[in-house]
Design a protein around this motif. Structure first.
Motif, PDB file in Angstrom:
ATOM      1  N   ASN A 139       9.410  -5.487  14.551  1.00 56.24           N
ATOM      2  CA  ASN A 139       8.107  -4.999  15.009  1.00 56.24           C
ATOM      3  C   ASN A 139       8.069  -3.490  14.832  1.00 56.24           C
ATOM      4  OD1 ASN A 139       7.369  -7.628  16.119  1.00 56.24           O
ATOM      5  ND2 ASN A 139       8.907  -7.187  17.671  1.00 56.24           N
ATOM      6  N   LEU A 140       7.255  -3.026  13.878  1.00 53.12           N
ATOM      7  CA  LEU A 140       7.275  -1.591  13.641  1.00 53.12           C
ATOM      8  C   LEU A 140       5.934  -1.060  13.155  1.00 53.12           C
ATOM      9  CD1 LEU A 140       7.395  -0.838  10.330  1.00 53.12           C
ATOM     10  CD2 LEU A 140       9.630  -1.860  10.600  1.00 53.12           C
ATOM     11  N   TYR A 141       5.789   0.248  13.347  1.00 51.93           N
ATOM     12  CA  TYR A 141       4.706   1.022  12.771  1.00 51.93           C
ATOM     13  C   TYR A 141       5.329   1.836  11.648  1.00 51.93           C
ATOM     14  CZ  TYR A 141       1.430  -0.269  16.384  1.00 51.93           C
ATOM     15  OH  TYR A 141       0.591  -0.984  17.175  1.00 51.93           O
ATOM     16  N   GLY A 142       4.882   1.586  10.428  1.00 52.29           N
ATOM     17  CA  GLY A 142       5.433   2.267   9.264  1.00 52.29           C
ATOM     18  C   GLY A 142       4.567   3.439   8.843  1.00 52.29           C
ATOM     19  N   SER A 143       5.206   4.544   8.530  1.00 52.72           N
ATOM     20  CA  SER A 143       4.539   5.705   7.938  1.00 52.72           C
ATOM     21  C   SER A 143       4.936   5.732   6.470  1.00 52.72           C
ATOM     22  CB  SER A 143       4.976   6.998   8.621  1.00 52.72           C
ATOM     23  OG  SER A 143       4.526   7.018   9.953  1.00 52.72           O
ATOM     24  N   VAL A 187      10.890  18.197  -2.276  1.00 57.54           N
ATOM     25  CA  VAL A 187       9.770  17.586  -2.997  1.00 57.54           C
ATOM     26  C   VAL A 187       8.597  17.414  -2.031  1.00 57.54           C
ATOM     27  CG1 VAL A 187      11.195  16.374  -4.689  1.00 57.54           C
ATOM     28  CG2 VAL A 187      10.639  15.252  -2.532  1.00 57.54           C
ATOM     29  N   GLU A 188       7.407  17.368  -2.585  1.00 59.34           N
ATOM     30  CA  GLU A 188       6.217  17.173  -1.762  1.00 59.34           C
ATOM     31  C   GLU A 188       6.112  15.716  -1.330  1.00 59.34           C
ATOM     32  OE1 GLU A 188       1.350  17.520  -1.971  1.00 59.34           O
ATOM     33  OE2 GLU A 188       2.514  17.793  -3.803  1.00 59.34           O
ATOM     34  N   LEU A 189       6.016  15.514  -0.032  1.00 61.85           N
ATOM     35  CA  LEU A 189       5.767  14.167   0.503  1.00 61.85           C
ATOM     36  C   LEU A 189       4.257  13.950   0.528  1.00 61.85           C
ATOM     37  CD1 LEU A 189       8.095  13.854   3.636  1.00 61.85           C
ATOM     38  CD2 LEU A 189       8.304  12.629   1.480  1.00 61.85           C
ATOM     39  N   ILE A 190       3.786  12.975  -0.211  1.00 58.13           N
ATOM     40  CA  ILE A 190       2.367  12.646  -0.231  1.00 58.13           C
ATOM     41  C   ILE A 190       2.139  11.505   0.750  1.00 58.13           C
ATOM     42  CG2 ILE A 190       0.439  11.877  -1.664  1.00 58.13           C
ATOM     43  CD1 ILE A 190       2.177  12.993  -4.084  1.00 58.13           C
ATOM     44  N   SER A 191       1.276  11.734   1.716  1.00 57.44           N
ATOM     45  CA  SER A 191       1.051  10.738   2.764  1.00 57.44           C
ATOM     46  C   SER A 191       0.210   9.575   2.247  1.00 57.44           C
ATOM     47  CB  SER A 191       0.344  11.384   3.956  1.00 57.44           C
ATOM     48  OG  SER A 191       0.155  10.415   4.962  1.00 57.44           O
ATOM     49  N   GLY A 192       0.640   8.377   2.592  1.00 57.05           N
ATOM     50  CA  GLY A 192      -0.084   7.168   2.214  1.00 57.05           C
ATOM     51  C   GLY A 192      -0.584   6.388   3.413  1.00 57.05           C
ATOM     52  N   GLY A 193      -0.566   7.019   4.583  1.00 58.61           N
ATOM     53  CA  GLY A 193      -1.086   6.364   5.778  1.00 58.61           C
ATOM     54  C   GLY A 193      -0.022   5.578   6.528  1.00 58.61           C
ATOM     55  N   GLU A 194      -0.507   4.741   7.424  1.00 62.64           N
ATOM     56  CA  GLU A 194       0.376   3.952   8.279  1.00 62.64           C
ATOM     57  C   GLU A 194       0.017   2.478   8.180  1.00 62.64           C
ATOM     58  OE1 GLU A 194       0.226   5.554  12.238  1.00 62.64           O
ATOM     59  OE2 GLU A 194       1.369   7.318  11.656  1.00 62.64           O
ATOM     60  N   PHE A 195       0.959   1.638   8.560  1.00 56.89           N
ATOM     61  CA  PHE A 195       0.725   0.200   8.571  1.00 56.89           C
ATOM     62  C   PHE A 195       1.573  -0.434   9.666  1.00 56.89           C
ATOM     63  CE2 PHE A 195       4.251   0.893   5.705  1.00 56.89           C
ATOM     64  CZ  PHE A 195       5.136  -0.145   5.966  1.00 56.89           C
ATOM     65  N   VAL A 196       1.215  -1.635  10.042  1.00 56.62           N
ATOM     66  CA  VAL A 196       1.955  -2.398  11.042  1.00 56.62           C
ATOM     67  C   VAL A 196       2.707  -3.505  10.318  1.00 56.62           C
ATOM     68  CG1 VAL A 196       1.775  -3.879  13.080  1.00 56.62           C
ATOM     69  CG2 VAL A 196       0.232  -1.927  12.808  1.00 56.62           C
ATOM     70  N   PHE A 197       3.974  -3.663  10.664  1.00 59.27           N
ATOM     71  CA  PHE A 197       4.772  -4.750  10.111  1.00 59.27           C
ATOM     72  C   PHE A 197       5.358  -5.531  11.274  1.00 59.27           C
ATOM     73  CE2 PHE A 197       8.580  -6.804   8.610  1.00 59.27           C
ATOM     74  CZ  PHE A 197       8.137  -7.391   7.436  1.00 59.27           C
ATOM     75  N   ARG A 198       5.114  -6.832  11.259  1.00 61.42           N
ATOM     76  CA  ARG A 198       5.623  -7.687  12.329  1.00 61.42           C
ATOM     77  C   ARG A 198       6.028  -9.013  11.702  1.00 61.42           C
ATOM     78  NH1 ARG A 198       2.816  -9.057  18.143  1.00 61.42           N
ATOM     79  NH2 ARG A 198       4.800  -9.606  19.090  1.00 61.42           N
ATOM     80  N   GLU A 199       7.331  -9.206  11.588  1.00 61.82           N
ATOM     81  CA  GLU A 199       7.835 -10.418  10.951  1.00 61.82           C
ATOM     82  C   GLU A 199       9.279 -10.659  11.368  1.00 61.82           C
ATOM     83  OE1 GLU A 199       9.067 -11.453   6.478  1.00 61.82           O
ATOM     84  OE2 GLU A 199       6.933 -11.020   6.717  1.00 61.82           O
ATOM     85  N   ALA A 200       9.589 -11.883  11.724  1.00 69.65           N
ATOM     86  CA  ALA A 200      10.960 -12.301  12.027  1.00 69.65           C
ATOM     87  C   ALA A 200      11.671 -11.356  13.001  1.00 69.65           C
ATOM     88  CB  ALA A 200      11.761 -12.442  10.738  1.00 69.65           C
ATOM     89  N   GLY A 201      10.980 -10.970  14.068  1.00 71.32           N
ATOM     90  CA  GLY A 201      11.583 -10.123  15.085  1.00 71.32           C
ATOM     91  C   GLY A 201      11.592  -8.644  14.770  1.00 71.32           C
TER      92      GLY A 201
END
Length: 168
Positions: A113-117, A97-111
């Motif tokens: 710590n990540l960069y989400g794609s 299936v085609e992956l449609i990109s929605g950008g990136e975001f930062v998530f930091r909560e309760a230990g």
């Protein structure tokens, strides 16, 4: 994949600016709250409903809760798009299936710590669930999914970002 194999899986570590800085086992990454990368794939059917996964009771975080997106950690040396394709196939049996990109975001909560794609896919075929990670799935409207009390906070953020990005 057994719990032991999952715990030993090598995860791509990044610094607080999302620059690769080595790898560690998943268990060590969790124990030390290391910055890492993860993928989030919102799966949407023709009715506009999204696939919500109930996590198994053996998941390392939020057992039994609901994931509003498929996905997972990016392996050491792996890029985000191939990781998203891998996770989508592993968890739900979806490929081609085609992956449609929605950008990136930062998530930091309760230990955590990540960069989400973020990606989304349109899919209406059969699902093949990964028994170690996915107990069940249901198709819900976006408001129903966001109203779930026990939705994992990172997938809740990913879905919110997907809505903000548009294409819904």
């Amino acid at each position: 994949m057994s719990e032991t194999v999952i715990a030993d899986e090598q995860v791509q570590l990044v610094d607080p600016y999302n620059r690769p800085c080595g790898s560690a086992s998943r268990v060590m990454m969790r124990r030390l709250n290391c910055w890492h990368r993860a993928t989030y794939i919102v799966v949407r059917n023709v009715k506009g409903e999204i696939c919500v996964q109930q996590r198994t009771s053996i998941k390392e975080t939020h057992p039994g809760w609901f994931d509003l997106a498929a996905g997972g950690v990016v392996a050491a040396g792996e890029a985000s798009r191939p990781a998203a394709r891998r996770e989508l196939f592993e968890e739900l049996g979806v490929r081609g299936v085609e992956l449609i990109s929605g950008g990136e975001f930062v998530f930091r909560e309760a230990g955590l710590n990540l960069y989400g794609s973020l990606y989304w896919v349109n899919y209406g075929g059969p699902l093949c669930l990964q028994l170690e990670e996915v107990a069940a799935v249901r198709w819900l409207s976006i408001p129903e999914a966001l109203a779930l009390e026990k939705a994992t906070p990172d997938t809740r953020m990913a879905l919110s970002k997907a809505i903000d990005f548009d294409h819904w």
